[in-house]
Design a protein around this motif. Structure first.
Motif, PDB file in Angstrom:
ATOM      1  N   THR A 122       0.803  -1.234   0.000  1.00 20.53           N
ATOM      2  CA  THR A 122       0.000   0.000   0.000  1.00 20.53           C
ATOM      3  C   THR A 122       0.830   1.276   0.000  1.00 20.53           C
ATOM      4  OG1 THR A 122      -0.176  -0.002   2.429  1.00 20.53           O
ATOM      5  CG2 THR A 122      -1.916  -1.139   1.179  1.00 20.53           C
ATOM      6  N   ARG A 123       2.149   1.138  -0.030  1.00 17.91           N
ATOM      7  CA  ARG A 123       2.977   2.360  -0.012  1.00 17.91           C
ATOM      8  C   ARG A 123       2.604   3.339  -1.137  1.00 17.91           C
ATOM      9  NH1 ARG A 123       7.647   0.084   0.961  1.00 17.91           N
ATOM     10  NH2 ARG A 123       7.529   0.447   3.205  1.00 17.91           N
ATOM     11  N   PRO A 124       2.323   2.870  -2.364  1.00 13.59           N
ATOM     12  CA  PRO A 124       1.977   3.831  -3.427  1.00 13.59           C
ATOM     13  C   PRO A 124       0.577   4.427  -3.314  1.00 13.59           C
ATOM     14  CG  PRO A 124       2.778   1.724  -4.327  1.00 13.59           C
ATOM     15  CD  PRO A 124       2.449   1.506  -2.902  1.00 13.59           C
ATOM     16  N   CYS A 125      -0.297   3.862  -2.471  1.00 14.69           N
ATOM     17  CA  CYS A 125      -1.685   4.343  -2.435  1.00 14.69           C
ATOM     18  C   CYS A 125      -2.131   4.742  -1.037  1.00 14.69           C
ATOM     19  CB  CYS A 125      -2.637   3.322  -3.052  1.00 14.69           C
ATOM     20  SG  CYS A 125      -2.701   1.729  -2.205  1.00 14.69           S
ATOM     21  N   THR A 126      -1.185   5.110  -0.194  1.00 15.76           N
ATOM     22  CA  THR A 126      -1.522   5.691   1.105  1.00 15.76           C
ATOM     23  C   THR A 126      -0.756   7.000   1.266  1.00 15.76           C
ATOM     24  OG1 THR A 126       0.227   4.354   2.117  1.00 15.76           O
ATOM     25  CG2 THR A 126      -2.046   3.545   2.345  1.00 15.76           C
ATOM     26  N   LYS A 127      -1.302   7.872   2.071  1.00 18.98           N
ATOM     27  CA  LYS A 127      -0.564   9.095   2.399  1.00 18.98           C
ATOM     28  C   LYS A 127       0.666   8.741   3.230  1.00 18.98           C
ATOM     29  CE  LYS A 127      -1.182  13.696   4.393  1.00 18.98           C
ATOM     30  NZ  LYS A 127      -2.127  14.628   5.068  1.00 18.98           N
ATOM     31  N   HIS A 128       0.508   7.764   4.102  1.00 20.65           N
ATOM     32  CA  HIS A 128       1.618   7.242   4.891  1.00 20.65           C
ATOM     33  C   HIS A 128       1.172   5.893   5.436  1.00 20.65           C
ATOM     34  CE1 HIS A 128       5.505   7.645   6.772  1.00 20.65           C
ATOM     35  NE2 HIS A 128       5.017   7.407   7.979  1.00 20.65           N
ATOM     36  N   GLY A 152      -3.492  18.829   6.198  1.00 21.23           N
ATOM     37  CA  GLY A 152      -2.931  19.045   4.873  1.00 21.23           C
ATOM     38  C   GLY A 152      -3.881  18.526   3.813  1.00 21.23           C
ATOM     39  N   ARG A 153      -3.330  17.926   2.760  1.00 27.14           N
ATOM     40  CA  ARG A 153      -4.179  17.233   1.794  1.00 27.14           C
ATOM     41  C   ARG A 153      -4.565  15.907   2.431  1.00 27.14           C
ATOM     42  NH1 ARG A 153      -2.771  15.779  -4.546  1.00 27.14           N
ATOM     43  NH2 ARG A 153      -4.674  14.586  -4.959  1.00 27.14           N
ATOM     44  N   PRO A 154      -5.843  15.686   2.736  1.00 22.07           N
ATOM     45  CA  PRO A 154      -6.227  14.474   3.455  1.00 22.07           C
ATOM     46  C   PRO A 154      -5.916  13.219   2.649  1.00 22.07           C
ATOM     47  CG  PRO A 154      -8.033  16.072   3.374  1.00 22.07           C
ATOM     48  CD  PRO A 154      -6.988  16.542   2.410  1.00 22.07           C
ATOM     49  N   GLY A 155      -5.957  12.075   3.341  1.00 26.82           N
ATOM     50  CA  GLY A 155      -5.719  10.818   2.644  1.00 26.82           C
ATOM     51  C   GLY A 155      -5.733   9.646   3.601  1.00 26.82           C
ATOM     52  N   PRO A 156      -5.672   8.434   3.061  1.00 21.18           N
ATOM     53  CA  PRO A 156      -5.684   7.245   3.907  1.00 21.18           C
ATOM     54  C   PRO A 156      -4.319   6.951   4.510  1.00 21.18           C
ATOM     55  CG  PRO A 156      -5.632   6.601   1.597  1.00 21.18           C
ATOM     56  CD  PRO A 156      -5.708   8.105   1.626  1.00 21.18           C
ATOM     57  N   VAL A 157      -4.324   6.547   5.764  1.00 21.83           N
ATOM     58  CA  VAL A 157      -3.107   6.148   6.473  1.00 21.83           C
ATOM     59  C   VAL A 157      -3.335   4.750   7.028  1.00 21.83           C
ATOM     60  CG1 VAL A 157      -1.528   6.676   8.376  1.00 21.83           C
ATOM     61  CG2 VAL A 157      -2.573   8.546   7.058  1.00 21.83           C
ATOM     62  N   LEU A 158      -2.399   3.851   6.780  1.00 23.24           N
ATOM     63  CA  LEU A 158      -2.543   2.464   7.227  1.00 23.24           C
ATOM     64  C   LEU A 158      -1.604   2.189   8.385  1.00 23.24           C
ATOM     65  CD1 LEU A 158      -3.092  -0.694   5.179  1.00 23.24           C
ATOM     66  CD2 LEU A 158      -1.064  -0.650   6.658  1.00 23.24           C
TER      67      LEU A 158
END
Length: 568
Positions: A122-128, A152-158
């Protein structure tokens, strides 16, 4: 201080972050965390029937509420089943925290049962993302994950959680201000950039506000409305921004881009100033890049500096939260006493005359084929009318998605849920369930295609288990519709693998789950079916058997300029 288990610490962190609803599916690697959830009345867990649906439901929850959505998945296939949902959220900048189970730390790398490198995947498709290897890092990591997801720019974090970390004893820690050395998003705009942008607006005779999903994510709709109406600037929105500006307002030109309105696309092409707010100049919007807004100077407001001048060179970059930037622009205009707003509006009158001519020449329209044929656009229009435009609408991906975007007039933000960047079939129904968990008293409708709905139709069980009376409107043409349309236009009607003639009886399938199934085969039946669905306090699946080869128009063919539209 009394120590607690890692699983207990995670639950305490969730409560601390106001994550009171979690969507998930249990498994051996997360059984300890599930054992704590059942003992925590502060958190409601929604058991889905597939992990992809858990992430989509958390995504829908986040889009409607403005809070961070949470999904809980077990290790191995549980985690990998969620990847499509994670990528969907990543491309649409949706704040999620995904908790995944992992084999014990001593077994990582040994090909243990249900072990997978979900951090690497998931490194390419998570914010972190994080793999928690030390129990002392558990609580700070969970808190960091929520902070990163929402700022910041929101996103998924795993956060990947080994089983032994959840069993280990940890010492509770008091909340502290989070400061990350290499992460300092810019929220406040530079005032010299604001002033430069405002002066360009005053010089413009044919301005257009091009509004993207960042306006919704930053809750900037009020500031946007003030700026547009103060200066009489026409507005066009991306798919992700529908509802950020009222769709019924006289300044609204509708959506732009591949399936945007003739008016919006022509206005952008002829504008002398494009004010982009929270948009990223996606290829579905710009079409042929060297023909996009060729006469316009460009202002670009975005919280993500990497998005500015990435696809289109801009004249005034403003790195900022959209709400703060728009508020600063409104303040600038309010403080400039020498500016006559009436004079500015008068200056735009010829521009509005031109826009009116475009709209009269080619309004959004479709051919009515009489009472025996159901046109999909008519179904969407009827849903709009019977819900007073106040429903939360989710969609899957395809023709039905575009018809919903074109013919449902969204007047409020956070009322349209769709997969814009990734284009994920199967998104809409679980997202609608997530939305309904936020607003149990609102009407929530998933507008679906007969192909897309089957991607996650098992979630009928989830909706029924939690007495979640979402409505599903299937625009059923027995085709993989959007691909079929391309095959019709560009492949001489060679319908390769797009015919869906073998399909379930959707009415019977709904009833098998304990939901309500309704069907319309003629135009005259559409209104009654929708009224009945809205009346019933149950999950309802409506099967509208529409005109089979209806197309979505306007349409900009791939590689063409947005002015080269195919029309009805």
């Amino acid at each position: 201080m009394t120590q607690i288990t890692g699983a207990q610490a995670i639950v305490q962190c969730l409560i601390e972050e106001n994550a009171t609803t979690v969507f998930g599916y249990p498994g051996g690697a997360v059984i300890d965390l599930y054992d704590e959830l059942i003992r925590s009345p502060a958190i409601k867990h929604i058991l889905v029937r597939h992990e992809q649906a858990a992430v989509h439901a958390a995504d829908g929850y986040a889009r409607v509420s403005g809070q961070v959505g949470v999904a809980l998945l077990t290790s191995g296939p549980g985690a990998t089943n969620g990847v499509t949902g994670i990528a969907t959220a990543y491309l649409d900048s949706i704040p999620l925290v995904i908790l995944t189970g992992q084999v014990p730390t001593a077994m990582i790398g040994n090909d243990a049962f249900q072990e997978v490198d979900i951090v690497g995947i998931t490194r390419p498709c998570t914010k972190h993302n994080y793999l928690v290897k030390n129990k002392e890092d558990l609580i700070p990591t969970i808190r960091e994950a929520f902070y990163l997801a929402r700022t910041g720019r929101p996103g998924p974090v795993l956060v990947d959680l080994p089983k032994d970390i959840m069993k280990a004893l940890v010492t509770p820690q008091e909340p502290a201000v989070i400061r990350l050395a290499n992460y300092r998003p810019t929220h406040e705009p530079l005032m010299e950039h604001i002033a430069a942008a405002c002066r360009l607006i005053l010089e413009a005779h044919r301005p257009v506000l091009y509004v993207g999903g960042g306006v919704v994510l930053s809750d900037a709709h009020r500031e946007l409305f003030e700026l547009a109406t103060k200066l009489d600037i026409p507005v066009t929105t991306t798919l992700m921004a529908l509802g950020a500006f009222p769709g019924t307002h006289s300044l609204c030109m509708g959506m732009l881009g591949m399936h945007g309105t003739y008016t919006a696309n022509m206005a952008v092409a002829e504008s002398d100033l494009l004010i982009s707010v929270g948009a990223r100049f996606d290829d579905r919007v710009t079409g042929k890049l060297d023909s996009f807004a060729p006469r316009a100077r460009i202002i670009h407001i975005d919280i993500d500096p990497t998005s500015i001048s990435k696809n289109v060179k801009v004249d005034v970059p403003i790195v900022s939260d959209c709400r703060k930037a728009l508020a600063a622009m409104n303040t600038w205009f309010n403080n400039e006493q020498q500016i006559s707003l009436d004079r500015e509006k008068d200056k735009h009158r010829p521009w509005f005359d031109q826009i009116r001519q475009w709209n009269e020449k080619h309004p959004l329209a479709y051919r009515d084929e009489g009472n025996e044929v159901i046109k999909p656009q008519y179904v969407v229009e009827m849903i709009d009318r019977l819900t007073n435009g106040e429903a939360i609408i989710a969609t899957e991906v395809g023709q039905h998605q575009m018809w919903a975007a074109q013919f449902y007039r969204f007047n409020q933000p956070r009322h349209f849920l769709t997969s814009g960047g990734l284009g994920t079939m199967g998104y809409g129904f679980p997202a609608a369930i997530g939305a309904k968990m936020v607003h149990p008293d609102k009407t929530v409708i998933d507008i679906a295609g007969d192909a897309s709905i089957q991607m996650n139709i098992q979630e009928l069980a989830t909706a029924r288990q939690y007495r979640c009376p979402v409505k599903i409107a299937i625009l059923n043409n027995r085709f993989l519709g959007m691909v079929r349309q391309w095959q019709e236009l560009f492949y001489e009607k060679r319908y390769s693998s797009t015919e869906m003639d073998v399909a379930p009886d959707f009415v019977a399938l709904a009833e098998a789950y304990g939901a309500v199934g309704l069907r319309a085969t003629r135009k005259s039946e559409v209104e009654d079916v929708i009224k009945e669905a809205l009346r019933v306090d149950n999950t309802v699946l409506m099967d509208f058997q529409i005109s089979r080869e209806e197309g979505v128009y306007p349409m900009v063919p791939a590689g063409k300029a947005t002015t080269e539209m195919l029309l009805v």
